[in-house]
Design a protein around this motif. Structure first.
Motif, PDB file in Angstrom:
ATOM      1  N   UNK A 165       0.822  -1.201   0.000  1.00  0.00           N
ATOM      2  CA  UNK A 165       0.000   0.000   0.000  1.00  0.00           C
ATOM      3  C   UNK A 165       0.856   1.250   0.000  1.00  0.00           C
ATOM      4  N   UNK A 166       1.917   1.195   0.834  1.00  0.00           N
ATOM      5  CA  UNK A 166       2.798   2.365   0.907  1.00  0.00           C
ATOM      6  C   UNK A 166       3.525   2.593  -0.411  1.00  0.00           C
TER       7      UNK A 166
ATOM      8  N   UNK B 185       4.218   5.749  -5.260  1.00  0.00           N
ATOM      9  CA  UNK B 185       4.208   5.851  -6.728  1.00  0.00           C
ATOM     10  C   UNK B 185       3.154   6.846  -7.188  1.00  0.00           C
ATOM     11  N   UNK B 186       1.981   6.800  -6.527  1.00  0.00           N
ATOM     12  CA  UNK B 186       0.899   7.732  -6.862  1.00  0.00           C
ATOM     13  C   UNK B 186       1.350   9.168  -6.615  1.00  0.00           C
ATOM     14  N   UNK B 187       2.034   9.377  -5.469  1.00  0.00           N
ATOM     15  CA  UNK B 187       2.514  10.720  -5.122  1.00  0.00           C
ATOM     16  C   UNK B 187       3.461  11.233  -6.199  1.00  0.00           C
TER      17      UNK B 187
ATOM     18  N   UNK C 260       2.888  14.388  -8.533  1.00  0.00           N
ATOM     19  CA  UNK C 260       3.846  15.498  -8.550  1.00  0.00           C
ATOM     20  C   UNK C 260       4.200  15.850  -9.986  1.00  0.00           C
ATOM     21  N   UNK C 261       4.447  14.817 -10.794  1.00  0.00           N
ATOM     22  CA  UNK C 261       4.786  15.041 -12.200  1.00  0.00           C
ATOM     23  C   UNK C 261       3.595  15.689 -12.907  1.00  0.00           C
ATOM     24  N   UNK C 262       2.401  15.151 -12.640  1.00  0.00           N
ATOM     25  CA  UNK C 262       1.182  15.690 -13.263  1.00  0.00           C
ATOM     26  C   UNK C 262       0.996  17.152 -12.882  1.00  0.00           C
ATOM     27  N   UNK C 263       1.203  17.455 -11.601  1.00  0.00           N
ATOM     28  CA  UNK C 263       1.059  18.827 -11.115  1.00  0.00           C
ATOM     29  C   UNK C 263       2.061  19.753 -11.786  1.00  0.00           C
TER      30      UNK C 263
END
Lengths: 154, 211
Positions: B23-24, B29-31, B35-38
């Protein structure tokens, strides 16, 4: 401040709230002009040695009053970001309903633009600058406390 | 010899631990992805700055067509997107902009504040007219059909999403972009301000825009 406390105690409709109102206070309530959905910002101070919890609010000016939290979203292509990046402006915002708000012992909680706010849903008539109205807040321990919100002109 | 029941308990503890690690990892990975998307979104926004603001025509609060390029040579424009059922961010932006404009020379006559809705279903010209009048009747309130609004949102990177709000009496709320597009008298997008900018900071940006 003594006068404010007295006023708050006097406005409280439940007799039990009169004593409690001396340790939990609601001040500086204000609103912005609004058509259908309004806002109230305010400051809650808890002078008690025990924590309290804001659980409900009502006002004659609106059908419902809820607590909401605005937060920044960073979004692109269907992805949203909750965290903020240093030096970059907020690109988007969203709101989430908050069921209750913890008021720490000896603490202050501020409802302010871009953060926590009381949301007035289904205004019976528009909030225009210069008007004021009563908002009643219910705390788990302190009971009902009334405050007057001033609609600030811009 | 470990009793079966105990072994089961140990395994039962071990399993959630593995899940927690996985989960972590997924969370991390989602973070990174976000971040890249942002960052990409921020770059896309910043790339608009300095270019000619895309022209568009929408319907104003009087039900008349309003065209951005008609302001050229007449007014600078502070354009932002929101909706009238928005209690916090939109009225704050409107209040800050109208306050900041008053600090300009000649009461900000050279600046048009334009509020375009992301909730055209509820924000009709009549609703917008009543809404902007609560703040400043000179504010232009814009709405339009989905066909008219869609290219405008696309040109200005306006992201918006109606959020089903099952647990709220508000019906639905709209998460939306909170950028303020500052367009000069020549129709050039000079800067992007944000709703959270203070009135003073906005006034400085508006002064630069109109000078």
């Amino acid at each position: 401040m003594i006068r404010t406390l007295g006023l708050l105690a006097g406005l409280s409709l439940l007799p039990a709230a009169a004593t409690a109102a001396q340790t939990v206070t609601v001040s500086d309530a204000w609103s912005r002009p609004a058509l259908d959905t309004g806002v109230v910002y305010l400051t809650i101070r808890n002078r008690e040695a025990v924590a309290d919890r804001l659980v409900d609010a009502t006002s004659g000016v609106a059908r419902h009053v809820e607590f909401h939290q605005t937060s920044a979203v960073r979004e692109t292509g269907g992805m949203a970001m909750g965290s903020s990046m240093a030096g970059m402006p907020d690109m988007a915002t969203e709101m989430r309903r908050v069921r209750s708000v913890a008021i720490p012992a000896g603490g202050t909680v501020a409802f302010a633009p871009g953060g926590l706010h009381a949301m007035l849903i289904g205004l019976r008539r528009p909030l225009t600058a210069g008007r004021s109205f009563e908002l009643r807040l219910r705390f788990a321990h302190a009971g009902w406390i009334a405050a007057r919100s001033q609609v600030r002109g811009i | 010899m470990v009793p079966t029941s105990l072994r089961r308990r140990v395994n039962a503890r071990a399993a959630p631990f593995t899940f927690r690690i996985t989960g972590r990892l997924i969370g991390a990975l989602c973070c990174v992805a976000l971040l890249i998307a942002g960052a990409l979104f921020a770059i896309a926004q910043l790339r608009l700055v300095g270019t000619a603001a895309t022209d568009f025509t929408l319907t104003d609060q009087d039900g008349k067509p309003w065209t951005l390029s008609h302001e050229r040579g007449r007014h600078a424009v502070a354009l932002f997107f929101g909706y009238t059922h928005c209690p916090d961010v939109c009225p704050t932006t409107l209040a800050h902009l109208t306050q900041a404009r008053r600090a300009l020379a000649a009461g900000g006559r050279d600046l048009r504040i334009v509020f375009a809705t992301v909730d055209a279903a509820r924000d009709t010209p009549a609703v917008l007219k009543r809404y902007v009048a609560l703040f400043d009747p000179t504010v232009v309130g814009l709405t339009g059909t989905p066909e008219a609004t869609r290219p405008v949102y696309a040109a200005y990177n306006v992201w918006h999403q109606a959020l089903p709000h099952g647990d709220s009496a508000a019906g639905y709320l709209v998460a939306h972009s909170s950028a303020i597009y500052l367009i000069d008298r020549n129709g050039r997008l000079r800067a992007i301000a944000d709703w959270s900018d203070s009135t003073e900071k906005l006034a400085t940006k508006l002064r630069e825009l109109t000078s």
